[in-house]
Structures are given as structure tokens and as C-alpha cells.
Design a protein around this motif. Structure first.
Motif, mmCIF file in Angstrom:
data_model
loop_
_atom_site.group_PDB
_atom_site.id
_atom_site.type_symbol
_atom_site.label_atom_id
_atom_site.label_comp_id
_atom_site.label_asym_id
_atom_site.label_seq_id
_atom_site.Cartn_x
_atom_site.Cartn_y
_atom_site.Cartn_z
ATOM 1 N N PRO A 118 0.794 -1.230 0.000
ATOM 2 C CA PRO A 118 0.000 0.000 0.000
ATOM 3 C C PRO A 118 0.827 1.280 0.000
ATOM 4 O O PRO A 118 0.334 2.331 -0.409
ATOM 5 C CB PRO A 118 -0.816 -0.131 1.296
ATOM 6 C CG PRO A 118 -0.922 -1.594 1.523
ATOM 7 C CD PRO A 118 0.394 -2.160 1.075
ATOM 8 N N LEU A 119 2.074 1.200 0.456
ATOM 9 C CA LEU A 119 2.948 2.375 0.468
ATOM 10 C C LEU A 119 3.819 2.461 -0.788
ATOM 11 O O LEU A 119 4.646 3.375 -0.905
ATOM 12 C CB LEU A 119 3.849 2.348 1.714
ATOM 13 C CG LEU A 119 3.147 2.533 3.066
ATOM 14 C CD1 LEU A 119 4.143 2.356 4.208
ATOM 15 C CD2 LEU A 119 2.464 3.894 3.148
ATOM 16 N N GLY A 120 3.659 1.518 -1.692
ATOM 17 C CA GLY A 120 4.442 1.531 -2.911
ATOM 18 C C GLY A 120 5.865 1.027 -2.731
ATOM 19 O O GLY A 120 6.735 1.282 -3.570
ATOM 20 N N LEU A 155 12.016 3.927 3.894
ATOM 21 C CA LEU A 155 12.054 4.195 5.326
ATOM 22 C C LEU A 155 11.366 5.516 5.645
ATOM 23 O O LEU A 155 10.638 5.636 6.639
ATOM 24 C CB LEU A 155 13.500 4.210 5.817
ATOM 25 C CG LEU A 155 14.171 2.846 5.885
ATOM 26 C CD1 LEU A 155 15.690 2.990 5.972
ATOM 27 C CD2 LEU A 155 13.645 2.044 7.072
ATOM 28 N N ALA A 156 11.578 6.509 4.789
ATOM 29 C CA ALA A 156 10.903 7.790 4.989
ATOM 30 C C ALA A 156 9.395 7.634 4.887
ATOM 31 O O ALA A 156 8.632 8.264 5.626
ATOM 32 C CB ALA A 156 11.412 8.808 3.967
ATOM 33 N N ALA A 157 8.939 6.781 3.977
ATOM 34 C CA ALA A 157 7.501 6.538 3.836
ATOM 35 C C ALA A 157 6.927 5.884 5.091
ATOM 36 O O ALA A 157 5.808 6.200 5.519
ATOM 37 C CB ALA A 157 7.233 5.669 2.613
ATOM 38 N N THR A 209 -5.270 7.760 1.130
ATOM 39 C CA THR A 209 -6.382 6.945 0.616
ATOM 40 C C THR A 209 -6.902 5.886 1.579
ATOM 41 O O THR A 209 -8.010 5.381 1.383
ATOM 42 C CB THR A 209 -5.958 6.235 -0.683
ATOM 43 O OG1 THR A 209 -4.821 5.399 -0.421
ATOM 44 C CG2 THR A 209 -5.598 7.257 -1.757
ATOM 45 N N GLN A 210 -6.132 5.540 2.605
ATOM 46 C CA GLN A 210 -6.582 4.450 3.479
ATOM 47 C C GLN A 210 -5.877 4.460 4.828
ATOM 48 O O GLN A 210 -4.830 5.084 4.994
ATOM 49 C CB GLN A 210 -6.329 3.100 2.800
ATOM 50 C CG GLN A 210 -4.868 2.814 2.507
ATOM 51 C CD GLN A 210 -4.674 1.514 1.758
ATOM 52 O OE1 GLN A 210 -5.205 0.472 2.142
ATOM 53 N NE2 GLN A 210 -3.903 1.544 0.680
ATOM 54 N N ARG A 211 -6.518 3.780 5.775
ATOM 55 C CA ARG A 211 -5.913 3.586 7.082
ATOM 56 C C ARG A 211 -5.186 2.260 7.070
ATOM 57 O O ARG A 211 -5.789 1.218 6.809
ATOM 58 C CB ARG A 211 -6.976 3.555 8.177
ATOM 59 C CG ARG A 211 -6.384 3.598 9.577
ATOM 60 C CD ARG A 211 -7.378 3.156 10.628
ATOM 61 N NE ARG A 211 -7.425 1.691 10.739
ATOM 62 C CZ ARG A 211 -7.923 1.023 11.768
ATOM 63 N NH1 ARG A 211 -8.452 1.678 12.775
ATOM 64 N NH2 ARG A 211 -7.932 -0.295 11.781
ATOM 65 N N LEU A 212 -3.886 2.286 7.365
ATOM 66 C CA LEU A 212 -3.110 1.055 7.430
ATOM 67 C C LEU A 212 -2.931 0.587 8.860
ATOM 68 O O LEU A 212 -3.048 -0.603 9.157
ATOM 69 C CB LEU A 212 -1.741 1.257 6.775
ATOM 70 C CG LEU A 212 -1.747 1.578 5.276
ATOM 71 C CD1 LEU A 212 -0.310 1.719 4.762
ATOM 72 C CD2 LEU A 212 -2.485 0.502 4.493
ATOM 73 N N LEU A 213 -2.635 1.500 9.757
ATOM 74 C CA LEU A 213 -2.440 1.180 11.171
ATOM 75 C C LEU A 213 -3.469 1.917 12.012
ATOM 76 O O LEU A 213 -3.843 3.054 11.692
ATOM 77 C CB LEU A 213 -1.035 1.587 11.631
ATOM 78 C CG LEU A 213 0.150 0.849 11.010
ATOM 79 C CD1 LEU A 213 1.450 1.557 11.373
ATOM 80 C CD2 LEU A 213 0.184 -0.601 11.478
#
Length: 298
Positions: free
Chosen positions: A161-163, A190-192, A205-209
Motif C-alpha cells: 500500500p505504500l508503494g 524508510l521515509a515513507a 487513501t486508506q488507514r493502514l495502522l
């Protein structure tokens, strides 16, 4: 292309300080994101992705958070004896570990899990911080038995999801991803990940955590101790400036919420000076020159 902002000059000053200090000769990358945007990126040495060393632990904490959010595990589940997931996340397992223990572990041709479980407990779980690389690996093994292969789980639930598509993860002789270190990611990836935590676990676009997990992960549950000598959250270091992932040879993903800032500095052990210091020291020194009333607003 990095946008132009008041942080560009700041980033270049940090870069210049790193280049000028021979104690930081191992520095491989500097990436600066402010206000959610890339403002500076420089590589001092070729090659990527980079070995994250112990920054891997913070990624493991994110994967635990995903499993908790989906109801697969809880913080009170026992990983061994009376030591819970929470104890493992906060490095309060109860074992008097030394940094060299993991080196001896990695020399074993097999049986890493049994060796870790064989360590004697010196105090009650949950009562005392002691940095424990072996505990992180045992937690990774335990988690993989509930969610499946961690590299695949991370690719599906976090990296994808973070590419992030370049991740490589060292495995033990039994094929388990090594939870304490040696996940390989680019500095931009790592910055992402740092940005994800700064944004409370959500992307555009979305909740991951779960935001509650991010808060817990970045709260100092203990005063911590060596090797970073600051507070400790869930496999993540916490100090007065914010929180950071930390690893040997100058690996840091530093998040400074008051500045809406993420800074990644990576290092190469092959270039490590005898009297080395992490490039994060230059980052902190330059932050100290900015009075709070003059902090840039996103």
C-alpha cells in the motif's frame, strides 16, 4: 523532484555538516520529508536497498499492530512462559541480554528458536528494560505462526500500500524472517514508513495502522537504556523531540512531530570510522538552532 521550501536550505546545511565531519564518513543516505513532501535527498554511497539493522524492529512492531488490529493476536498473548507480546514489544522480557548474544546466535547452523527460549529469566517479565535482539527474533517467529510468512504479510498489508517493492529480508536457518535486524529497504521507503507513523497510520487513501497503535508504539513505556539511551515504546525509541527507528552504524529514521518532519540517515558498516558518530547527531544539532517560535509551518 524535491519541492523548494524553507527546509531545503536547512537540509543542505545538514548535508554539509555530514560531509564535513569525518566521524560520519559511514553515512550512505540523507532523506528529508517535511509537511508530507520530499524536500531533499542525497546518497553519499552507491547501492540500495540498505540494510536497516535494528530499524527492522520498528517495522516488526507495525506488523504486530496490523495483527492486533485484525484480531489475530492480542498484547496479552504469551510468547513464552509469562512473557507477553507487550513485554516483547517493550523489551521487558526478563532476560539479561547483551548485544553480543545475537552474534553468537547467528553463528549457529540451526536451532535459533530453541537457543533463545533457553535463556534464563533474571527478573519478572514486564518489570525491567533490557535491549534484547533475540527477543525480537522470537517475537517474529511467534507472529509468523499466526499471520504467515512475515515478508509476504508485510508486502500485502504494509509495503504494498505504500508503494514499497524492493524489500528484502534475511532469514534464519529455519526460514523465519529475522525480527531483530537485516530487513533491507531504500531510504525513501524508510521515509515513507516514518511518514505513515507521523500521519497516525493513515495515507491519503486508506488507514493502514490503528491510530491508537501508533500512539502506543511511539509512547515511552520505559525509560529505556543502551544502546540509544532514551525512552522506549514498542520496538521504537522515544525522546523529547519525537521518536525514531535506530540501528547500528548510523541507521535512523527520525520523526519530529513538532516540525512535521521525517529525516532518514543510513550508514554503511564498511565505511565506519573508529570514532564514528551517527549522522542523526547533525540532524539534532541543526534542529537545536531553530527557536520554537520560528519553526516552519506546513
Amino acid at each position: 523532484m524535491a519541492r523548494r521550501s524553507p527546509w531545503t536550505r536547512w537540509s543542505r546545511a545538514v548535508e554539509a555538516a555530514i560531509r564535513a565531519d569525518p566521524r560520519m564518513a559511514q553515512t550512505a543516505d540523507l532523506v528529508v520529508r517535511q509537511g508530507g513532501q520530499l524536500v531533499h535527498r542525497v546518497s553519499f554511497a552507491p547501492g540500495r536497498p540498505r540494510d536497516c539493522f535494528s530499524m527492522t524492529k520498528s517495522v516488526l512492531a507495525m506488523l504486530v499492530g496490523l495483527a492486533v488490529d485484525s484480531g489475530v493476536v492480542t498484547l496479552d498473548d504469551r510468547v513464552e512462559d509469562d512473557a507477553t507480546v507487550r513485554d516483547f514489544l517493550t523489551m521487558t522480557r526478563g532476560v539479561a541480554s547483551e548485544l553480543e548474544d545475537v552474534d553468537r546466535l547467528m553463528e549457529l547452523p540451526s536451532g535459533w528458536e530453541q537457543a533463545i527460549r533457553g535463556r534464563a529469566h533474571c527478573w519478572a517479565p514486564g518489570t525491567r528494560f533490557c535491549y534484547d535482539n533475540e527477543a525480537a527474533h522470537l517475537l517474529a517467529i511467534w507472529l509468523s505462526r499466526r499471520v504467515g510468512d512475515l515478508e509476504e504479510y508485510a508486502a500485502e498489508r504494509l509495503f504494498g500500500p505504500l508503494g514499497i517493492d524492493e524489500a528484502e529480508w534475511l532469514r534464519d536457518p529455519e526460514g523465519h524472517c529475522f525480527g531483530a535486524a537485516h530487513l533491507r529497504l531504500s531510504a525513501d521507503s524508510l521515509a515513507a514508513l516514518g511518514q505513515l507513523l507521523l500521519d497516525g497510520g493513515t495515507t491519503s487513501t486508506q488507514r493502514l495502522l490503528d491510530p491508537a497503535w501508533v500512539r502506543a508504539m511511539t509512547t515511552a513505556w520505559t525509560p529505556g537504556g543502551p544502546p540509544e539511551n532514551t525512552g522506549y515504546g514498542y520496538l521504537t525509541w522515544v525522546d523529547d523531540d519525537g521518536f525514531f527507528f535506530g540501528g547500528w552504524a548510523g541507521q535512523h529514521t527520525s520523526v519530529f512531530p513538532a516540525y512535521d518532519l521525517v529525516v532518514v540517515t543510513t550508514g554503511l558498516p564498511s565505511l565506519l570510522p573508529a570514532d564514528w558518530t551517527p549522522a542523526r547527531a547533525a540532524v539534532l544539532a541543526h534542529l537545536r538552532t531553530v527557536p520554537p517560535v520560528q519553526r516552519w509551518q506546513p
